[in-house]
Enzyme design. Sequence first.
Site, PDB file in Angstrom:
ATOM      1  N   ASP A 116       0.793  -1.228   0.000  1.00  0.00           N
ATOM      2  CA  ASP A 116       0.000   0.000   0.000  1.00  0.00           C
ATOM      3  C   ASP A 116       0.826   1.278   0.000  1.00  0.00           C
ATOM      4  OD1 ASP A 116      -2.612  -0.933  -0.269  1.00  0.00           O
ATOM      5  OD2 ASP A 116      -2.572  -1.665   1.789  1.00  0.00           O
ATOM      6  N   ASP A 181      -7.385  -4.292  -4.529  1.00  0.00           N
ATOM      7  CA  ASP A 181      -6.982  -2.956  -4.073  1.00  0.00           C
ATOM      8  C   ASP A 181      -5.646  -2.527  -4.683  1.00  0.00           C
ATOM      9  OD1 ASP A 181      -8.337  -4.744  -2.323  1.00  0.00           O
ATOM     10  OD2 ASP A 181      -8.133  -3.401  -0.633  1.00  0.00           O
TER      11      ASP A 181
HETATM   12  N1  GLY Z   1      -7.113  -1.539   0.949  1.00  0.00           N
HETATM   13  C1  GLY Z   1      -7.800  -2.001   2.071  1.00  0.00           C
HETATM   14  C2  GLY Z   1      -9.244  -1.721   2.036  1.00  0.00           C
HETATM   15  O1  GLY Z   1      -9.797  -1.329   1.022  1.00  0.00           O
HETATM   16  O2  GLY Z   1      -9.874  -1.922   3.056  1.00  0.00           O
END
Ligand code: GLY
Length: 400
Positions: A116, A181
């Site tokens: 992330d 994601d």
């Molecule tokens: N990227 C983690 C979420 O969308 O909760």
Amino acid sequence: MKTFLGLCAVSSLLLFSCNNGAATKDSLIEDNIVNAVNQYTIQTNLIEQSGRVLNPRTIREDGSIVYIPIDDWTSGFFPGSMWLLHELTNDSKWQPLAEKYTEDLDSVKYLKWHHDIGFMIGCSYLNGYRLADKKEYKEVIIEAAHSFSSRFRPNAGVTQSWDADKGWQAERGWKCPVIIDNMMNLELLFEGTRLSGDSTFYQIAVKHADTTMKYAFRTDNSCYHVVDYDPETGEVRKKQTAQGYADESAWARGQAWALYGYTLCYRYTGDVKYLEQARKIYQFIFTHPNLPADLIPYWDYNAPNIPNEPRDVSAATCTASALYEMHTYLPKEGYKDTADKILKNLSTPAYRAKVGENGNFILMHSVGSIPHGAEIDVPLNYADYYFLEGLIRKRDLETK
Ligand code: GLY
């Protein structure tokens, strides 16, 4: 200018006159700017008065604000929202705050233990580089692209999202889990190439997007949350969920990440297959029988107790922002009308909090992860971030 906006912070009577950014006739945008400025002024004053550098993510059941460490996946959104407020208002008060809370994330550029870093550095440093010509941010962005690239698994053709050797991820028996994601993090790689001239980052991003397109989607154009690969052979081992209702369900935020992610891939590559993928995801979302009339989805399109299930406003704001970008590529498809409806509905008391409430976040009613029992029907910093980004995109479309 500062005094004028200070007045706006205490008076909603000035609704239509305190935007010092681009002129716009849309009162919805103006009203939301005033509201957002008021909320984030309270939020930042509270933090500044504490004498600490704090990064708010959500609220607890007792209403207290949850502050997060810089290696949390959401750490870029609060500094990012300050950059977006700077862009929305042109008020000089936001830039020093945005810089301070961005630069607190400096060491994140070396983060290699999850994917992330794209969200974290993208929302903070990339916005600063874009909006304030902060030349020194370029090195941070490129270093971060290097760190993210360390997660590329060439035999599988993906960047690995989560480590699989500890915690609840290890309990799932995954080897190389990739979550939808991750499409959002590709922006960091595309920017890494644009800023450094090193095409390696771009190639990794394209490979990841292509592999994900091949394996993460169902025939109805919805996507899985998690695809687990064998990093040696590239074999797909499992298709599952972590935050959705079931492995075969359509987790709402996952569909939003996919829509936004393939739209940004088209932005950087010009390859129409990515835009076509985004178009198909749009079709899935907006023809789904479980999508409520106000277009704010339940947390999962297949949640078992619809209509008695929480909504996920974060999925709606990410979707709306992506749709404004899609409109710039395909202006006749009605994407802007859809996004306008979403923002309009989010601007009502059903979703937008009163100033000074909701932990000083703008929007209520998001969901973090129901399977983990975490952050159910709460404000989330990323719901606010994509709401502000959507407002900017809407304004730019209507004024340029
Ligand atoms: N990227 C983690 C979420 O969308 O909760």
